[in-house]
Design a protein around this motif. Structure first.
Motif, PDB file in Angstrom:
ATOM      1  N   GLY A  77      -6.112  -7.579  -7.958  1.00  0.00           N
ATOM      2  CA  GLY A  77      -7.061  -7.364  -9.030  1.00  0.00           C
ATOM      3  C   GLY A  77      -8.095  -8.273  -9.250  1.00  0.00           C
ATOM      4  O   GLY A  77      -9.004  -8.590 -10.257  1.00  0.00           O
ATOM      5  N   LYS A  78      -8.225  -9.187  -8.082  1.00  0.00           N
ATOM      6  CA  LYS A  78      -9.110 -10.381  -8.335  1.00  0.00           C
ATOM      7  C   LYS A  78     -10.492  -9.802  -7.910  1.00  0.00           C
ATOM      8  O   LYS A  78     -10.598  -8.821  -7.199  1.00  0.00           O
ATOM      9  CB  LYS A  78      -8.596 -11.454  -7.164  1.00  0.00           C
ATOM     10  CG  LYS A  78      -7.211 -12.104  -7.247  1.00  0.00           C
ATOM     11  CD  LYS A  78      -7.560 -13.560  -7.873  1.00  0.00           C
ATOM     12  CE  LYS A  78      -6.281 -14.217  -8.624  1.00  0.00           C
ATOM     13  NZ  LYS A  78      -5.059 -14.291  -7.428  1.00  0.00           N
ATOM     14  N   ASN A  79     -11.523 -10.359  -8.371  1.00  0.00           N
ATOM     15  CA  ASN A  79     -13.064  -9.862  -7.855  1.00  0.00           C
ATOM     16  C   ASN A  79     -13.250 -10.645  -6.563  1.00  0.00           C
ATOM     17  O   ASN A  79     -12.673 -12.136  -6.577  1.00  0.00           O
ATOM     18  CB  ASN A  79     -13.788 -10.395  -9.091  1.00  0.00           C
ATOM     19  CG  ASN A  79     -13.724  -9.688 -10.147  1.00  0.00           C
ATOM     20  OD1 ASN A  79     -13.453  -8.444 -10.134  1.00  0.00           O
ATOM     21  ND2 ASN A  79     -13.953 -10.228 -11.387  1.00  0.00           N
ATOM     22  N   LEU A 128       0.866  -1.278   0.073  1.00  0.00           N
ATOM     23  CA  LEU A 128      -0.033   0.129  -0.153  1.00  0.00           C
ATOM     24  C   LEU A 128       0.745   1.313   0.082  1.00  0.00           C
ATOM     25  O   LEU A 128       1.946   1.270   0.365  1.00  0.00           O
ATOM     26  CB  LEU A 128      -0.938   0.058   1.285  1.00  0.00           C
ATOM     27  CG  LEU A 128      -1.991  -1.039   1.378  1.00  0.00           C
ATOM     28  CD1 LEU A 128      -2.356  -1.015   2.816  1.00  0.00           C
ATOM     29  CD2 LEU A 128      -3.000  -0.905   0.214  1.00  0.00           C
ATOM     30  N   ASP A 129       0.349   2.101  -0.549  1.00  0.00           N
ATOM     31  CA  ASP A 129       1.160   3.646  -0.666  1.00  0.00           C
ATOM     32  C   ASP A 129       1.291   3.973   0.593  1.00  0.00           C
ATOM     33  O   ASP A 129       0.630   3.985   1.636  1.00  0.00           O
ATOM     34  CB  ASP A 129       0.099   4.619  -1.333  1.00  0.00           C
ATOM     35  CG  ASP A 129       0.761   6.006  -1.583  1.00  0.00           C
ATOM     36  OD1 ASP A 129       1.569   6.239  -2.762  1.00  0.00           O
ATOM     37  OD2 ASP A 129       0.802   6.746  -0.713  1.00  0.00           O
ATOM     38  N   GLU A 130       2.487   4.557   0.858  1.00  0.00           N
ATOM     39  CA  GLU A 130       3.046   4.922   2.284  1.00  0.00           C
ATOM     40  C   GLU A 130       2.093   6.072   2.837  1.00  0.00           C
ATOM     41  O   GLU A 130       1.721   5.989   4.122  1.00  0.00           O
ATOM     42  CB  GLU A 130       4.350   5.655   2.309  1.00  0.00           C
ATOM     43  CG  GLU A 130       4.709   6.892   1.396  1.00  0.00           C
ATOM     44  CD  GLU A 130       5.979   7.220   1.396  1.00  0.00           C
ATOM     45  OE1 GLU A 130       6.411   8.152   1.453  1.00  0.00           O
ATOM     46  OE2 GLU A 130       6.906   6.176   1.295  1.00  0.00           O
ATOM     47  N   ARG A 131       1.303   6.890   1.907  1.00  0.00           N
ATOM     48  CA  ARG A 131       0.313   7.839   2.705  1.00  0.00           C
ATOM     49  C   ARG A 131      -0.701   6.856   3.203  1.00  0.00           C
ATOM     50  O   ARG A 131      -1.667   7.374   4.217  1.00  0.00           O
ATOM     51  CB  ARG A 131      -0.047   8.654   1.628  1.00  0.00           C
ATOM     52  CG  ARG A 131       0.844   9.744   1.193  1.00  0.00           C
ATOM     53  CD  ARG A 131       0.597  10.419  -0.294  1.00  0.00           C
ATOM     54  NE  ARG A 131       0.570   9.614  -1.288  1.00  0.00           N
ATOM     55  CZ  ARG A 131       0.404   9.823  -2.490  1.00  0.00           C
ATOM     56  NH1 ARG A 131       0.022  11.059  -2.898  1.00  0.00           N
ATOM     57  NH2 ARG A 131       0.699   8.983  -3.529  1.00  0.00           N
ATOM     58  N   ILE A 132      -1.267   5.783   2.654  1.00  0.00           N
ATOM     59  CA  ILE A 132      -2.466   5.166   3.154  1.00  0.00           C
ATOM     60  C   ILE A 132      -1.934   4.411   4.446  1.00  0.00           C
ATOM     61  O   ILE A 132      -2.749   4.405   5.369  1.00  0.00           O
ATOM     62  CB  ILE A 132      -2.725   3.922   2.147  1.00  0.00           C
ATOM     63  CG1 ILE A 132      -3.135   4.682   0.806  1.00  0.00           C
ATOM     64  CG2 ILE A 132      -3.793   3.163   2.655  1.00  0.00           C
ATOM     65  CD1 ILE A 132      -3.507   3.826  -0.487  1.00  0.00           C
ATOM     66  N   PRO A 192      -7.841  -1.183  -0.707  1.00  0.00           N
ATOM     67  CA  PRO A 192      -7.313  -1.793  -2.291  1.00  0.00           C
ATOM     68  C   PRO A 192      -7.829  -0.738  -3.115  1.00  0.00           C
ATOM     69  O   PRO A 192      -7.038  -0.356  -4.204  1.00  0.00           O
ATOM     70  CB  PRO A 192      -7.622  -3.123  -2.531  1.00  0.00           C
ATOM     71  CG  PRO A 192      -7.896  -3.715  -0.897  1.00  0.00           C
ATOM     72  CD  PRO A 192      -8.381  -2.744  -0.513  1.00  0.00           C
ATOM     73  N   ILE A 193      -8.938  -0.387  -3.009  1.00  0.00           N
ATOM     74  CA  ILE A 193      -9.793   0.603  -3.839  1.00  0.00           C
ATOM     75  C   ILE A 193      -8.838   2.078  -4.044  1.00  0.00           C
ATOM     76  O   ILE A 193      -8.534   2.765  -4.762  1.00  0.00           O
ATOM     77  CB  ILE A 193     -11.096   0.826  -3.809  1.00  0.00           C
ATOM     78  CG1 ILE A 193     -11.924  -0.194  -3.978  1.00  0.00           C
ATOM     79  CG2 ILE A 193     -11.716   2.126  -4.471  1.00  0.00           C
ATOM     80  CD1 ILE A 193     -13.257  -0.267  -3.506  1.00  0.00           C
ATOM     81  N   ILE A 194      -8.524   2.419  -2.576  1.00  0.00           N
ATOM     82  CA  ILE A 194      -7.990   3.839  -2.519  1.00  0.00           C
ATOM     83  C   ILE A 194      -6.388   3.578  -3.174  1.00  0.00           C
ATOM     84  O   ILE A 194      -6.027   4.581  -3.815  1.00  0.00           O
ATOM     85  CB  ILE A 194      -7.850   4.281  -0.832  1.00  0.00           C
ATOM     86  CG1 ILE A 194      -9.381   4.481  -0.357  1.00  0.00           C
ATOM     87  CG2 ILE A 194      -6.891   5.261  -0.793  1.00  0.00           C
ATOM     88  CD1 ILE A 194      -9.498   4.757   1.051  1.00  0.00           C
ATOM     89  N   GLN A 195      -6.100   2.393  -2.915  1.00  0.00           N
ATOM     90  CA  GLN A 195      -4.633   2.237  -3.203  1.00  0.00           C
ATOM     91  C   GLN A 195      -4.546   2.457  -4.806  1.00  0.00           C
ATOM     92  O   GLN A 195      -3.787   2.957  -5.400  1.00  0.00           O
ATOM     93  CB  GLN A 195      -4.157   0.738  -3.100  1.00  0.00           C
ATOM     94  CG  GLN A 195      -2.993   0.324  -3.724  1.00  0.00           C
ATOM     95  CD  GLN A 195      -1.717   1.162  -3.211  1.00  0.00           C
ATOM     96  OE1 GLN A 195      -1.537   1.801  -2.324  1.00  0.00           O
ATOM     97  NE2 GLN A 195      -0.590   1.197  -4.004  1.00  0.00           N
ATOM     98  N   LEU A 211      -8.149 -10.744   2.501  1.00  0.00           N
ATOM     99  CA  LEU A 211      -8.960 -10.000   1.449  1.00  0.00           C
ATOM    100  C   LEU A 211      -7.929  -9.059   0.759  1.00  0.00           C
ATOM    101  O   LEU A 211      -7.878  -8.986  -0.632  1.00  0.00           O
ATOM    102  CB  LEU A 211     -10.090  -9.378   1.767  1.00  0.00           C
ATOM    103  CG  LEU A 211     -11.332  -8.951   0.799  1.00  0.00           C
ATOM    104  CD1 LEU A 211     -12.605  -9.215   1.728  1.00  0.00           C
ATOM    105  CD2 LEU A 211     -11.142  -7.770   0.299  1.00  0.00           C
ATOM    106  N   ILE A 212      -7.314  -8.136   1.518  1.00  0.00           N
ATOM    107  CA  ILE A 212      -6.510  -7.084   0.728  1.00  0.00           C
ATOM    108  C   ILE A 212      -5.439  -7.599  -0.239  1.00  0.00           C
ATOM    109  O   ILE A 212      -5.415  -6.820  -1.264  1.00  0.00           O
ATOM    110  CB  ILE A 212      -5.844  -6.225   1.950  1.00  0.00           C
ATOM    111  CG1 ILE A 212      -6.884  -5.492   2.707  1.00  0.00           C
ATOM    112  CG2 ILE A 212      -4.606  -5.339   1.276  1.00  0.00           C
ATOM    113  CD1 ILE A 212      -6.336  -4.772   3.933  1.00  0.00           C
TER     114      ILE A 212
END
Ligand SMILES: Nc1ncnc2c1ncn2[C@@H]1O[C@H](COP(=O)(O)OP(=O)(O)OP(=O)(O)O)[C@@H](O)[C@H]1O
Length: 95
Positions: free
Chosen positions: A56-58, A26-30, A76-79, A49-50
């Motif tokens: 990119g799995k559903n 994950l991005d360091e800001r997250i 993951p969406i924010i990422q 889940l993450i």
């Protein structure tokens, strides 16, 4: 001749295994924001889940209320959003 002593299997403790959110890509800001919330470890549903969502799995998941599903889906969406914005920004800079 004495009996050959069987050597015991060496089981090394994986002390370096990361159990917090920084194990995820994950991005360091997250990660910073998660730290500011005081979340030390992902919940079970987040742990499962993450990584799949970041691949990119559903995903269809079911877990108790209050188990952290919202963040499991949203992080993951924010990422993805952060990644896409960074790429657009770079493209803009190169334009
Ligand atoms: N890893 C974590 N560590 C600590 N607190 C967390 C963690 N993940 C989520 N929380 C907090 O736990 C609470 C419950 O989480 P959340 O509401 O996201 O669960 P949920 O499974 O989506 O619930 P619901 O099914 O009711 O929508 C929230 O206050 C959230 O901020």
């Amino acid at each position: 001749m004495g009996k050959k002593a069987k050597s015991k299997p060496v089981i090394e403790e994986e002390t370096t295994t990361e159990s917090g959110f920084s194990q995820f890509d994950l991005d360091e800001r997250i990660l910073k924001a998660i730290g500011e919330l005081g979340w030390e470890k992902p919940t079970q549903v987040q742990q499962s889940l993450i990584p799949l969502a970041l691949e990119g799995k559903n995903i269809l998941a079911r877990a108790r209320t209050g188990s952290g599903k919202t963040a499991a889906f949203l992080l993951p969406i924010i990422q993805n959003v952060v990644q896409i914005s960074s790429v657009s920004f770079l493209l803009f800079l190169n334009y």
